[in-house]
Design a protein around this motif. Structure first.
Motif, PDB file in Angstrom:
ATOM      1  N   ALA A  61       5.876   9.162  -5.541  1.00  0.00           N
ATOM      2  CA  ALA A  61       5.261   7.940  -5.024  1.00  0.00           C
ATOM      3  C   ALA A  61       3.751   8.106  -4.875  1.00  0.00           C
ATOM      4  CB  ALA A  61       5.893   7.563  -3.686  1.00  0.00           C
TER       5      ALA A  61
ATOM      6  N   LEU B 138       2.294   5.548  -7.599  1.00  0.00           N
ATOM      7  CA  LEU B 138       2.060   4.248  -6.988  1.00  0.00           C
ATOM      8  C   LEU B 138       0.637   4.175  -6.449  1.00  0.00           C
ATOM      9  CD1 LEU B 138       5.396   3.719  -4.995  1.00  0.00           C
ATOM     10  CD2 LEU B 138       4.930   3.358  -7.430  1.00  0.00           C
ATOM     11  N   SER B 139       0.039   3.009  -6.582  1.00  0.00           N
ATOM     12  CA  SER B 139      -1.339   2.872  -6.104  1.00  0.00           C
ATOM     13  C   SER B 139      -1.598   1.531  -5.427  1.00  0.00           C
ATOM     14  CB  SER B 139      -2.324   3.046  -7.272  1.00  0.00           C
ATOM     15  OG  SER B 139      -2.067   2.081  -8.287  1.00  0.00           O
TER      16      SER B 139
ATOM     17  N   THR C  26       2.244   0.993  -1.306  1.00  0.00           N
ATOM     18  CA  THR C  26       2.493   2.431  -1.384  1.00  0.00           C
ATOM     19  C   THR C  26       2.840   3.032  -0.026  1.00  0.00           C
ATOM     20  OG1 THR C  26       0.990   2.624  -3.272  1.00  0.00           O
ATOM     21  CG2 THR C  26       1.548   4.652  -2.096  1.00  0.00           C
TER      22      THR C  26
ATOM     23  N   GLU D 281       8.457  -0.928  -8.840  1.00  0.00           N
ATOM     24  CA  GLU D 281       7.898   0.340  -8.377  1.00  0.00           C
ATOM     25  C   GLU D 281       9.004   1.322  -7.995  1.00  0.00           C
ATOM     26  OE1 GLU D 281       4.742  -0.155  -5.546  1.00  0.00           O
ATOM     27  OE2 GLU D 281       3.381  -0.782  -7.145  1.00  0.00           O
TER      28      GLU D 281
END
Length: 370
Positions: free
Chosen positions: A167, A171-172, A176, A207
């Motif tokens: 993660a 993920l950004s 997040t 995601e």
């Protein structure tokens, strides 16, 4: 170099697998999907017509698999003879294992395979999961496209730190921190794996799929073999009405055995149809479906009767010869009307959708009826 993954989709002759074939062609044309069907030799003619219609739409052949290809008999008859006439039943479903599952696993061999399964987003069941670690099931119609074994692995408490690392790396977005918060929680009796899964999916399906896909790259699951897997971007949920729409708008059409046929009993008018694909003598049929077969396909019903010998019957409660006595047919139809009236919903959808929503479709072997 990564191994080449095969993408396969089994056509049962039912509405959901047919709709899934249409969906995959429309949405993922870049995937070279192998379409196949396992033919027992005892399918309804409407099933074979559906397969022809699908081949025209797909623009490619649906591979026909048959057990015992060197036998002069239909696969079902060949296997039945080897069992001395012992008919399959809910406790011994040798028909599914020998005539569908075994030949499927022989068809794919030891290749890494992703098998696409047409379980809808409004169904609460898992379907067939192979015991071979080279075969992975994916469910494109559901919000959660992953099988239970993968979810169990990814959300295992011992893999929390691994998921957190993914993660943080992949993920950004603004979600997040919330992902990290959910992933950090241990699963226990008060906070189940299902609770955790639902929170992650509701937060952002794409995601979450990204996390799972990255996790699988360090396992032997086929979906992790490729750098990209297009279905991780899938956040659609398809339900019954969507299946109907896909079949109609594609021109493939709804399998004809779903068409409602009117009957009258004791002055009451009702309709019946078949609610499942599979062999015409399937032991999962309701009594009203046996009556449908008797009245709409008397030749097939007669053939089904011929299989019943000694203590081997399709219905565990009564032989077919008893089922078609006039007073028994009347009782079955009246009970069917009574049950249908009792379970009818206040808000009804269109007629065809109501046909498909029969709870009986949840019974049976996934490889036959999906």
């Amino acid at each position: 170099m990564s191994q080449k993954v095969r993408h396969v989709l089994g056509i049962s002759g039912g509405k959901d697998s047919a709709a899934l074939a249409i969906y995959m062609k429309n949405n993922y044309p870049e995937l070279d999907v192998e379409y196949y069907t396992a033919d027992t030799g005892k399918e309804l003619k409407e099933t074979y017509q559906l397969i022809k219609n699908l081949e025209l739409f797909l623009g490619k052949e649906i591979i026909k698999l048959q057990a015992f290809p060197d036998s002069s008999e239909d696969p079902f008859d060949h296997k039945l003879k080897s069992l001395n006439g012992f008919l399959p039943n809910p406790l011994n479903r040798w028909c599914t294992k020998s005539l569908k599952l075994d030949i499927f696993e022989k068809f794919v061999g030891n290749d890494p395979v992703i098998s696409y399964v047409g379980i809808r987003g409004d169904e609460n069941r898992e379907g067939y999961i192979s015991k071979k670690d080279t075969i992975q099931s994916i469910f494109p119609f559901r919000q959660n496209i992953w099988s239970e074994d993968i979810i169990r692995l990814v959300l295992d408490n011992k893999n929390i730190y691994r998921c957190l690392a993914i993660a943080n790396e992949k993920l950004s977005g603004e979600k997040t921190n919330r992902f990290i918060e959910i992933l950090s929680r241990n699963v226990n009796e008060l906070y189940t794996r299902s609770d955790k899964l639902l929170q992650l999916l509701e937060l952002d399906t794409r995601e979450f799929n990204t996390i799972v896909h990255e996790f699988l790259k360090h396992t032997n699951y086929p979906a992790g073999f490729d750098t990209q897997f297009p279905l991780i971007d899938n956040n659609e949920v398809l339900v019954l009405k969507d299946i109907y729409n896909l079949l109609e708008t594609s021109g493939v059409g709804i399998p004809a055995y779903y068409n409602e046929i009117e009957f009258t009993v004791n002055g009451q008018v009702a309709t019946y149809s078949r609610t499942r694909s599979g062999c015409y003598f399937c032991f999962y049929q309701q009594n009203i479906e046996w009556i449908w077969l008797y009245e709409q396909h008397p030749d097939l019903f007669a053939q089904a009767m011929e299989y019943e010998k000694d203590d081997f019957t399709w219905n565990q409660d009564e032989p077919l010869s008893e089922l078609i006595k006039p007073e028994r047919i009347e009782a079955i139809k009246l009970e069917y009307i009574k049950r249908k009236t009792r379970t009818e919903k206040i808000r009804r959808s269109s007629k065809l959708i109501d046909i498909f929503s029969d709870a009986s479709e949840d019974l049976g072997c996934a490889s036959c009826f999906i």
